[in-house]
Structures are given as C-alpha cells and as structure tokens.
Design an enzyme around this catalytic site. Structure first.
Site, PDB file in Angstrom:
ATOM      1  N   GLU A 117       9.887   0.200  -8.211  1.00 17.68           N
ATOM      2  CA  GLU A 117       8.946  -0.539  -7.368  1.00 17.68           C
ATOM      3  C   GLU A 117       8.132   0.457  -6.559  1.00 17.68           C
ATOM      4  O   GLU A 117       8.693   1.280  -5.831  1.00 17.68           O
ATOM      5  CB  GLU A 117       9.653  -1.510  -6.431  1.00 17.68           C
ATOM      6  CG  GLU A 117       8.646  -2.331  -5.621  1.00 17.68           C
ATOM      7  CD  GLU A 117       9.256  -3.190  -4.533  1.00 17.68           C
ATOM      8  OE1 GLU A 117       8.490  -3.919  -3.866  1.00 17.68           O
ATOM      9  OE2 GLU A 117      10.483  -3.115  -4.318  1.00 17.68           O
TER      10      GLU A 117
ATOM     11  N   ASP B 118       8.567   4.623  -1.476  1.00 21.20           N
ATOM     12  CA  ASP B 118       7.636   4.430  -0.362  1.00 21.20           C
ATOM     13  C   ASP B 118       7.618   5.711   0.455  1.00 21.20           C
ATOM     14  O   ASP B 118       8.626   6.425   0.503  1.00 21.20           O
ATOM     15  CB  ASP B 118       8.059   3.242   0.515  1.00 21.20           C
ATOM     16  CG  ASP B 118       6.886   2.621   1.264  1.00 21.20           C
ATOM     17  OD1 ASP B 118       6.301   3.320   2.129  1.00 21.20           O
ATOM     18  OD2 ASP B 118       6.541   1.456   1.010  1.00 21.20           O
TER      19      ASP B 118
ATOM     20  N   ASP C 271      -1.817  -2.272  -0.556  1.00 23.03           N
ATOM     21  CA  ASP C 271      -3.108  -2.299   0.133  1.00 23.03           C
ATOM     22  C   ASP C 271      -4.193  -2.382  -0.942  1.00 23.03           C
ATOM     23  O   ASP C 271      -4.264  -1.518  -1.817  1.00 23.03           O
ATOM     24  CB  ASP C 271      -3.271  -1.011   0.948  1.00 23.03           C
ATOM     25  CG  ASP C 271      -4.520  -1.022   1.826  1.00 23.03           C
ATOM     26  OD1 ASP C 271      -5.513  -1.691   1.457  1.00 23.03           O
ATOM     27  OD2 ASP C 271      -4.517  -0.351   2.874  1.00 23.03           O
TER      28      ASP C 271
ATOM     29  N   LYS D 142     -12.744  -1.219   0.117  1.00 21.93           N
ATOM     30  CA  LYS D 142     -13.965  -0.413   0.196  1.00 21.93           C
ATOM     31  C   LYS D 142     -14.114   0.474  -1.048  1.00 21.93           C
ATOM     32  O   LYS D 142     -13.138   1.051  -1.528  1.00 21.93           O
ATOM     33  CB  LYS D 142     -13.952   0.458   1.454  1.00 21.93           C
ATOM     34  CG  LYS D 142     -14.058  -0.351   2.748  1.00 21.93           C
ATOM     35  CD  LYS D 142     -14.116   0.563   3.953  1.00 21.93           C
ATOM     36  CE  LYS D 142     -14.255  -0.244   5.242  1.00 21.93           C
ATOM     37  NZ  LYS D 142     -14.298   0.631   6.432  1.00 21.93           N
TER      38      LYS D 142
ATOM     39  N   ASP E 127      -1.430 -10.811  -2.704  1.00 18.07           N
ATOM     40  CA  ASP E 127      -2.162 -11.911  -2.059  1.00 18.07           C
ATOM     41  C   ASP E 127      -3.659 -11.649  -2.105  1.00 18.07           C
ATOM     42  O   ASP E 127      -4.445 -12.481  -1.663  1.00 18.07           O
ATOM     43  CB  ASP E 127      -1.728 -12.047  -0.602  1.00 18.07           C
ATOM     44  CG  ASP E 127      -2.108 -10.798   0.211  1.00 18.07           C
ATOM     45  OD1 ASP E 127      -1.660  -9.692  -0.160  1.00 18.07           O
ATOM     46  OD2 ASP E 127      -2.865 -10.926   1.188  1.00 18.07           O
TER      47      ASP E 127
END
Length: 224
Positions: A52, A77, A126, A130, A162
C-alpha cells in the site's frame, strides 16, 4: 497531533519488529537489505506480497490483512507517526504478515526487486490537482512504469480515491496508453458489483468524505 505525541510514536516505532525505517542512503545505495527478500527475510514466509503506497494510519493494510491473512502486506509512508497506529494494531492482534516501511514512494525501485510485488493499493492519495504538480501524482505515466517493473506478470493496481479529478485523470491515461482496466466505478457505495475489499474497509478520512456525501471512486487495472 502534538510534537510530544509525534516524538513518542517515533520512539515506539523504533521498538516495533514490523517497522523498517532506513535512511535514504541505505535505500538508494543499491544494497537495501530487503530488496528481493521481503518474503524470505522480513515476513519469513512465502506468500503474495501486497503493497500500500501512502498508507497513512495503516488502516487499509490492517483491514486487508484481516480479510486476506494468506497474503503479506507492506504499508509505505514517509510519515512514521501516522502508521504507528497500524503497526501497533498489527502487533497487538498478532498479525505478523503486516509490516510498515518509512520511506519515499519514488524510491520503490530501490526497495523491491523486479517482479517481487503481486498487488499495489493506492488509497486516497493527494490528487495534486495543479498542473505543475503532475509529476507528484501517484498514477502519472512515470510512476506507472515504476510499478510495472516491480509487479509480477499478473500483478495489478488498485486506486481508491474521493477525487473525481484523479479518477478521471487516471482513467484517461490508462485508456491513452492501452493499459488493461479490470474494474472502474465512479461511486462504489452505489454499485452492487463493487469488490468486497473496496467497500468493507473504510479509513478515518474516507468516513469523513462519506459524511460530506462525496462519492468514493475505484479503479483496478494492470499495466501493459
């Protein structure tokens, strides 16, 4: 989270057998000790390896681990204070097949050998909306090629987000480059055919999105 709590979690991570926190130099030097040896030397069992990326609190790794105890799971992470909770839960519930790695995602080719990984999950990254942030999107063309090199021939990628922007961007790129889309859904909780591991596991932030009535999207694909 206060600085004292972060420090406490960083210190506790150092004591966890299921957490690896190498320096960047240890990873990029070409001799990272677990590269090509995650199953034999870290998990100490032969099983499909599921990774993950951007695992956050580690909720998805733990959820998948409960659902598929026959597989090995590694959450990655750069923020160790986040995955502390997942690592602690895995230890408390004696799930030795769940581990966590603190490093940058762009270094995955230094972390895994070619064909070493069976599945990749990317959960609520994220979206980097942009244009100048395109290179940081975890589903851009460059990242897809990195994933292809570490995945085995039947390996696949799951994107759960999402962000309708990231969902659309990724679908467009997959179509344009001729990759294989195994499943695509614009709202997993309003679709009777959504996979069980997509709807039965919800992260802290996902629950917040659902409270805001934001649709959760999902793509399962294979890089050609």
């Amino acid at each position: 989270m206060g600085s004292k709590n972060k420090l406490k979690r960083f210190q506790e991570n150092e004591t966890f057998d299921n957490v690896v926190q190498p320096t960047r130099e240890e990873v990029v030097g070409g001799n990272f000790k677990y590269k090509g040896k995650w199953n034999t030397d870290f998990f100490k069992r032969d099983a499909p390896l599921v990774v993950e990326l951007g695992c956050g609190k580690g909720e998805y790794c733990v959820g998948l681990g409960k659902m598929y105890p026959e597989k090995n799971f590694l959450g990655i992470d750069i923020k160790g204070a986040r995955f502390w909770r997942g690592a602690k839960t895995a230890i408390e519930e004696e799930m030795a097949y769940i581990g966590f790695l603190r490093t940058q995602i762009e270094l995955i080719e230094d972390i895994f050998e070619e064909n070493e990984v069976d599945e990749i999950w990317i959960t609520f990254p994220d979206p980097q909306i942009k244009y100048k942030r395109t290179k940081h999107r975890l589903t851009n063309a460059e990242f897809l090629q990195k994933y292809k090199r570490i995945l085995n021939a039947e390996g696949s990628i799951h994107l759960k987000t999402d962000s309708e922007f990231l969902h659309g961007y990724t679908l467009g790129l997959l179509h344009a480059e001729g990759h294989e889309i195994l499943h695509a859904n614009h709202d997993v909780y309003k679709n009777d055919f959504s996979p069980k591991d997509v709807v039965d596991i919800q992260t802290f932030y996902e629950n917040q999105y659902l409270e805001q009535n934001k649709p959760i999207t999902y793509i399962h694909f294979r890089i050609k």
